[in-house]
Design a protein around this motif. Structure first.
Motif, short mmCIF file in Angstrom:
data_model
loop_
_atom_site.label_atom_id
_atom_site.label_comp_id
_atom_site.label_asym_id
_atom_site.label_seq_id
_atom_site.Cartn_x
_atom_site.Cartn_y
_atom_site.Cartn_z
N VAL A 116 0.87 -1.27 -0.02
CA VAL A 116 -0.05 -0.18 0.16
C VAL A 116 0.92 1.16 0.12
O VAL A 116 1.96 1.24 0.61
N MET A 117 0.51 2.26 -0.87
CA MET A 117 1.08 3.55 -0.48
C MET A 117 0.00 4.62 -0.41
O MET A 117 -1.25 4.37 -1.15
N GLY A 118 0.29 5.44 0.48
CA GLY A 118 -0.76 6.26 0.87
C GLY A 118 -0.31 7.83 1.26
O GLY A 118 0.93 8.03 1.28
N TRP A 119 -1.20 8.65 1.17
CA TRP A 119 -1.04 9.95 1.79
C TRP A 119 -1.77 10.34 2.93
O TRP A 119 -2.99 9.97 3.14
N TYR A 120 -1.15 10.90 4.23
CA TYR A 120 -1.83 11.30 5.15
C TYR A 120 -1.56 12.80 5.59
O TYR A 120 -0.48 13.35 4.66
N ARG A 121 -2.25 13.53 6.17
CA ARG A 121 -2.05 15.00 6.35
C ARG A 121 -2.13 15.25 7.86
O ARG A 121 -3.06 14.41 8.77
N GLN A 122 -1.57 16.18 8.63
CA GLN A 122 -1.76 16.73 9.84
C GLN A 122 -1.87 18.03 9.76
O GLN A 122 -0.79 18.72 9.50
N ALA A 123 -2.96 18.83 10.19
CA ALA A 123 -2.94 20.02 10.48
C ALA A 123 -2.66 20.50 11.89
O ALA A 123 -2.98 19.76 12.82
N PRO A 124 -2.41 21.78 11.85
CA PRO A 124 -2.05 22.03 13.46
C PRO A 124 -3.35 21.89 14.45
O PRO A 124 -4.41 22.32 14.18
N GLY A 125 -2.69 21.26 15.57
CA GLY A 125 -3.86 20.77 16.53
C GLY A 125 -4.54 19.60 16.40
O GLY A 125 -5.59 19.63 16.85
N LYS A 126 -4.26 19.09 15.21
CA LYS A 126 -5.02 17.97 14.87
C LYS A 126 -4.53 16.48 14.62
O LYS A 126 -3.30 16.53 14.57
N GLN A 127 -5.33 15.61 14.88
CA GLN A 127 -4.44 14.36 14.44
C GLN A 127 -4.13 13.88 13.22
O GLN A 127 -5.05 14.59 12.16
N ARG A 128 -3.27 13.25 12.99
CA ARG A 128 -2.86 12.85 11.43
C ARG A 128 -3.95 12.05 10.81
O ARG A 128 -4.54 11.19 11.71
N GLU A 129 -4.39 12.05 9.69
CA GLU A 129 -5.45 11.38 9.20
C GLU A 129 -4.93 11.03 7.68
O GLU A 129 -4.26 11.57 6.98
N LEU A 130 -5.59 9.98 7.33
CA LEU A 130 -5.70 9.34 5.97
C LEU A 130 -6.38 10.24 5.09
O LEU A 130 -7.41 10.76 5.00
N VAL A 131 -5.77 10.55 3.98
CA VAL A 131 -6.05 11.26 2.95
C VAL A 131 -6.44 10.29 1.57
O VAL A 131 -7.68 10.44 1.20
N ALA A 132 -5.50 9.59 1.19
CA ALA A 132 -5.75 8.59 0.10
C ALA A 132 -4.75 7.60 0.21
O ALA A 132 -3.65 7.76 0.55
N ALA A 133 -5.09 6.48 -0.51
CA ALA A 133 -4.27 5.33 -0.67
C ALA A 133 -4.60 4.58 -1.83
O ALA A 133 -5.69 4.40 -2.12
N ILE A 134 -3.56 3.81 -2.25
CA ILE A 134 -3.51 2.98 -3.28
C ILE A 134 -3.01 1.59 -2.91
O ILE A 134 -1.76 1.92 -2.33
N ALA A 135 -3.70 0.66 -3.33
CA ALA A 135 -2.94 -0.86 -2.95
C ALA A 135 -2.46 -1.31 -4.03
O ALA A 135 -2.55 -0.98 -5.29
N SER A 136 -1.75 -2.55 -4.05
CA SER A 136 -0.96 -2.84 -5.17
C SER A 136 -1.89 -3.36 -6.13
O SER A 136 -0.96 -3.29 -7.25
N GLY A 137 -2.89 -3.86 -5.96
CA GLY A 137 -3.84 -4.32 -7.18
C GLY A 137 -4.38 -2.96 -7.92
O GLY A 137 -5.08 -3.17 -9.00
N GLY A 138 -4.09 -1.72 -7.26
CA GLY A 138 -4.82 -0.54 -7.88
C GLY A 138 -6.09 0.20 -7.24
O GLY A 138 -6.43 1.09 -7.62
N THR A 139 -6.54 -0.79 -6.20
CA THR A 139 -7.69 -0.24 -5.61
C THR A 139 -7.39 0.95 -4.74
O THR A 139 -6.37 1.18 -4.33
N THR A 140 -8.26 2.02 -4.76
CA THR A 140 -8.00 3.16 -4.12
C THR A 140 -8.83 3.57 -2.92
O THR A 140 -9.99 2.99 -3.07
N ASN A 141 -8.56 4.45 -1.83
CA ASN A 141 -9.36 4.75 -1.03
C ASN A 141 -9.12 6.27 -0.60
O ASN A 141 -7.96 6.92 -0.60
#
Length: 116
Positions: free
Chosen positions: A33-58
């Motif tokens: 899996v390859m993915g992007w997360y983000r963390q804004a000031p004062g907030k928890q890190r959250e998942l933005v998007a991910a792509i699995a080896s088979g191409g499925t995205t979230n």
């Protein structure tokens, strides 16, 4: 060791676009899996998007229809095309990969600021 290097962050006006890149190098075997997360000031890190080896995205609901995750043919670089950016998208964006066997690796992050 695996190294992840992010690039593409910066300052953009609301409604604008940016494209983030994350290149993986080093002891890469099979990336599940390859993915992007983000963390804004004062907030928890959250998942933005991910792509699995088979191409499925979230995607997080907040970015659906605006962000697109993709990767190169070698599956060692992941991209995040961000369109129609909003001030609430302002955050440090981190790349993460999960290799077969469960090993997780994080990049150091790239700052995205959406402001007029």
């Amino acid at each position: 060791q695996v190294q992840l290097v992010e690039s593409g962050g910066g300052l953009v006006q609301p409604g604008g676009s940016l494209r983030l890149s994350c290149a993986a190098s080093g002891s890469i075997f099979v990336i599940n899996v390859m993915g992007w997360y983000r963390q804004a000031p004062g907030k928890q890190r959250e998942l933005v998007a991910a792509i699995a080896s088979g191409g499925t995205t979230n995607y997080a609901d907040s970015v659906k229809g605006r962000f697109i995750i993709s990767r190169d043919n070698a599956k060692t670089t992941v991209y995040l095309q961000m369109n129609n950016l909003k001030p609430e998208d302002t955050a440090v964006y981190y790349c993460k990969i999960i290799q077969r066997g469960g090993m997780n690796y994080w990049g150091k992050g790239t700052l995205v600021t959406v402001s007029s």
